[in-house]
Design an enzyme around this catalytic site. Structure first.
Site, PDB file in Angstrom:
ATOM      1  N   LYS A 151       0.837  -1.269   0.002  1.00 27.89           N
ATOM      2  CA  LYS A 151      -0.240   0.039  -0.065  1.00 27.89           C
ATOM      3  C   LYS A 151       1.014   1.293  -0.197  1.00 27.89           C
ATOM      4  O   LYS A 151       0.845   2.115   0.944  1.00 27.89           O
ATOM      5  CB  LYS A 151      -1.139  -0.051   1.273  1.00 27.89           C
ATOM      6  CG  LYS A 151      -1.888  -1.129   1.111  1.00 27.89           C
ATOM      7  CD  LYS A 151      -3.031  -1.003   2.312  1.00 27.89           C
ATOM      8  CE  LYS A 151      -4.082  -2.117   2.133  1.00 27.89           C
ATOM      9  NZ  LYS A 151      -3.572  -3.406   2.744  1.00 27.89           N
ATOM     10  N   ASP A 196       3.430   7.186  -0.661  1.00 29.02           N
ATOM     11  CA  ASP A 196       4.141   8.372  -0.180  1.00 29.02           C
ATOM     12  C   ASP A 196       4.706   9.094  -1.407  1.00 29.02           C
ATOM     13  O   ASP A 196       4.154   8.855  -2.647  1.00 29.02           O
ATOM     14  CB  ASP A 196       5.580   7.970   0.416  1.00 29.02           C
ATOM     15  CG  ASP A 196       5.954   9.066   1.534  1.00 29.02           C
ATOM     16  OD1 ASP A 196       6.098  10.264   1.138  1.00 29.02           O
ATOM     17  OD2 ASP A 196       6.148   8.535   2.651  1.00 29.02           O
ATOM     18  N   THR A 201      10.448   8.851  -2.172  1.00 29.84           N
ATOM     19  CA  THR A 201      10.577   7.866  -1.107  1.00 29.84           C
ATOM     20  C   THR A 201      10.065   6.627  -1.281  1.00 29.84           C
ATOM     21  O   THR A 201      10.599   5.679  -1.037  1.00 29.84           O
ATOM     22  CB  THR A 201       9.743   8.463   0.398  1.00 29.84           C
ATOM     23  OG1 THR A 201      10.093   9.775   0.539  1.00 29.84           O
ATOM     24  CG2 THR A 201       9.588   7.439   1.404  1.00 29.84           C
ATOM     25  N   SER A 215     -12.145  -1.887   2.210  1.00 27.15           N
ATOM     26  CA  SER A 215     -13.149  -2.738   2.785  1.00 27.15           C
ATOM     27  C   SER A 215     -13.766  -2.202   4.160  1.00 27.15           C
ATOM     28  O   SER A 215     -14.529  -3.053   4.615  1.00 27.15           O
ATOM     29  CB  SER A 215     -12.774  -4.159   2.589  1.00 27.15           C
ATOM     30  OG  SER A 215     -11.666  -4.284   3.702  1.00 27.15           O
TER      31      SER A 215
HETATM   32  P1  5BU Z   1      -9.156 -10.915   6.145  1.00 27.76           P
HETATM   33  O1  5BU Z   1      -8.426 -11.516   6.903  1.00 27.76           O
HETATM   34  O2  5BU Z   1      -9.768 -11.807   5.008  1.00 27.76           O
HETATM   35  O3  5BU Z   1     -10.164  -9.804   6.577  1.00 27.76           O
HETATM   36  O4  5BU Z   1      -8.003 -10.195   5.162  1.00 27.76           O
HETATM   37  C1  5BU Z   1      -7.823  -9.400   4.256  1.00 27.76           C
HETATM   38  C2  5BU Z   1      -6.665  -9.074   3.788  1.00 27.76           C
HETATM   39  O5  5BU Z   1      -6.782  -7.876   2.695  1.00 27.76           O
HETATM   40  C3  5BU Z   1      -5.595  -8.252   4.537  1.00 27.76           C
HETATM   41  O6  5BU Z   1      -4.377  -8.723   4.371  1.00 27.76           O
HETATM   42  C4  5BU Z   1      -5.906  -6.764   4.503  1.00 27.76           C
HETATM   43  O7  5BU Z   1      -4.747  -6.154   4.625  1.00 27.76           O
HETATM   44  C5  5BU Z   1      -6.165  -6.753   2.995  1.00 27.76           C
HETATM   45  N1  5BU Z   1      -7.013  -5.655   2.692  1.00 27.76           N
HETATM   46  C6  5BU Z   1      -8.120  -5.443   3.241  1.00 27.76           C
HETATM   47  O8  5BU Z   1      -8.701  -6.436   3.986  1.00 27.76           O
HETATM   48  N2  5BU Z   1      -9.142  -4.433   2.935  1.00 27.76           N
HETATM   49  C7  5BU Z   1      -8.682  -3.509   1.825  1.00 27.76           C
HETATM   50  O9  5BU Z   1      -9.573  -2.607   1.579  1.00 27.76           O
HETATM   51  C8  5BU Z   1      -7.350  -3.653   1.201  1.00 27.76           C
HETATM   52  C9  5BU Z   1      -6.321  -4.582   1.698  1.00 27.76           C
HETATM   53 BR1  5BU Z   1      -6.860  -2.476   0.108  1.00 27.76          BR
END
Ligand code: 5BU
Length: 275
Positions: free
Chosen positions: A102, A105, A109, A166
């Site tokens: 993710k 920056d 960097t 999410s």
């Molecule tokens: P989970 O255990 O199925 O909830 O994990 C979801 C993975 O997806 C976790 O590694 C988060 O860092 C990644 N993720 C997420 O959950 N939601 C987002 O919006 C993003 C990444 Br972008």
């Protein structure tokens, strides 16, 4: 006229084999080929904190997945050797690797975070994730490896741009999504696709991945704002291509069997879409 503009339907209505011919990012082409060959649009979020467990998961779930999503900065014992071993397992089972770093920056960097430092992500990851918040200039910087005169001459992995998240209350709106798509189109060979929750992409050259997936939809089930929808909702209602599953598999009583259930549900939803 670009080939992709001639396709007049939602990306999710096209087969992965067709999509492979439309993707301009080379890693995305390879991913589509693996998906079609292995009949899996399942991504495992391997959120574990030690290398041995990560390698074990890669070995165990390798046959069922097209992509392994890592967070190497949560490992307590990261070494360059781990990434070599991970690549060997990926080659053996035919899946690709996405480091969910993710990036967000300023370009200067970000270059060092991608090409340098302890993790040297560009050396071993097929894909990375990046927020579009910093604008196109950050992506521009990723084209250029600041260390390429040294031993490392590797180039940027494919990028999945994070268009929406999410979590409850996430800030990205449809305007942010629209502008992210415009930025993506400035770097069509670099951008493999998007990470998001809703239907926002009409261009089949980009893949869409969706995290926040479990067998039952819920909101804030983990107490930290994570929202879940089902594989069918994500693929059929929201037009996504790949589902990302972590705890829904890793915390199940029988994780391998559970992963197979997710694979089957996601694949059936895809087949329905393209039929
Ligand atoms: P989970 O255990 O199925 O909830 O994990 C979801 C993975 O997806 C976790 O590694 C988060 O860092 C990644 N993720 C997420 O959950 N939601 C987002 O919006 C993003 C990444 Br972008």
């Amino acid at each position: 006229m670009e080939k992709s503009k001639q396709i007049n339907c939602l990306p999710s209505k096209l087969s992965f084999l067709k999509r492979a011919t439309l993707c301009k990012n080379l890693a995305a082409q390879r991913l589509c080929a693996y998906i079609a060959r292995k009949q899996t649009n399942l991504v495992l979020a391997a959120d574990v904190t030690d290398s041995k467990t990560l390698l074990r998961l890669a070995e165990q779930f390798g046959p069922l997945i097209c992509l392994l999503k890592t967070h190497v900065d949560i490992l307590v014992d990261f070494t360059a050797d781990l990434t070599e071993q991970l690549r060997a397992v990926a080659n053996k089972h035919g899946f690709l690797i996405c480091e969910d770093r993710k990036f967000a920056d300023i370009g200067s960097t970000t270059q060092h975070q991608l090409y340098g430092g302890l993790y040297q992500i560009a050396k071993w990851a097929d894909f990375i994730t990046a927020h579009t918040i910093a604008g196109a200039s950050m992506l521009e910087s990723l084209y250029h490896n600041p260390y390429q005169n040294n031993a490392s001459s590797f180039s940027s992995p494919g990028i999945f741009l994070i268009v929406e998240m999410s979590t409850i209350g996430q800030l990205a709106d449809s305007e942010y999504a629209r502008k992210s798509l415009i930025i993506a189109n400035q770097y069509p060979d670099l951008i493999a696709g998007f990470i998001g929750q809703s239907t926002f992409n009409q261009n089949p050259q980009y893949l869409q991945l969706t995290p926040g997936i479990q067998l039952t939809a819920s909101k804030n089930q983990d107490g930290f704002g994570q929202c879940y929808r089902t594989p069918k909702q994500a693929i059929q209602s929201n037009g996504t291509d790949l589902i990302i599953v972590g705890r829904g598999i890793l915390e199940a009583e029988a994780p391998y069997q559970q992963a197979e259930i997710y694979r089957q549900l996601a694949w059936a939803a895809y087949k329905d879409n393209v039929s």
